[in-house]
Design a protein around this motif. Structure first.
Motif: not given
Length: 170
Positions: A64, A66, A85, A87, A159-160
Motif C-alpha cells: 500500500s 499513501s 510503502p 507491505d 498497490s493502488r
C-alpha cells in the motif's frame, strides 16, 4: 477451535487452518514434544503436514502507498520524498510513476539534482530513498498546479495508485 477451514494430518500430529489465516496444531510432532503452531502466523492460505514437520503458505498481500501534498515556489525545483510503502509480507518493493505530472516536469533524483526526466507511465523510481524532483512550469502558480501518481509493486502484486499534488506559491 474457532471456525476451521482445511485440516492436514501426519502420523502423529495434525494442523488446522483457521478462517482468519492462523494455524492450530495438536499431537506430537518431533523430538521436542507437542506440536506448536507458529506464533504470529496470520495470512496462511494453504497448510500441509508430514513426518515431523508442518508448513503453511501465506497469501501475498498487495503493498500500500499513501497520497501526499507538498509545495514549491515559482521557478524552484522541489525534491520530494515519496511516502514509504507498507507491505504486510515484507517483500522487496519497487516504486514507479503511474502517470507523470499534469503540469511541470518530473525527474529522477541524482545527488540532489535533476536526473533523467520521467515522462512515461511505469517508470521506476531510481532513488533508494524514494526521492524525485518536480520542476514547475516557468512563471506559473496556482493552488494545486502539478499532480502525478505513483504505485508500488512487490514483483507480483501492485498497490493502488496514490497521488502527489504540488502547490506552487508566487
Amino acid at each position: 477451535l474457532p471456525i476451521v477451514v482445511p485440516i492436514a494430518a501426519a502420523s502423529q500430529h495434525e494442523v488446522a487452518l483457521r478462517a482468519d489465516g492462523s494455524m492450530a496444531a495438536v499431537g506430537y510432532s518431533n523430538q521436542y514434544g507437542d506440536a506448536v503452531a507458529p506464533a504470529g502466523l496470520s495470512n496462511a492460505v494453504l497448510i500441509a503436514a508430514g513426518g515431523s514437520h508442518s508448513i503453511a503458505l501465506g497469501h501475498n498481500a498487495a503493498p500500500s502507498v499513501s497520497s501526499m501534498g507538498t509545495w514549491t515556489y515559482v521557478n524552484v525545483d522541489r525534491s520530494t520524498q515519496l511516502p514509504a510503502p507498507v507491505d504486510a509480507n515484507n517483500d522487496p518493493i519497487q516504486l514507479y510513476i503511474k502517470y507523470p505530472p499534469s503540469s511541470g516536469q518530473l525527474f529522477q533524483y541524482e545527488s540532489g539534482l535533476r536526473g533523467v526526466p520521467i515522462v512515461t507511465s511505469g517508470t521506476p523510481v531510481a532513488d533508494p530513498l524514494r526521492r524525485v524532483i518536480y520542476a514547475p512550469p516557468p512563471d506559473s502558480f496556482d493552488s494545486v498546479y502539478g499532480a502525478f501518481g505513483y504505485a508500488a509493486s512487490d514483483g507480483e502484486v501492485e498497490s493502488r495508485t496514490a497521488s502527489v499534488t504540488m502547490q506552487i506559491f508566487a
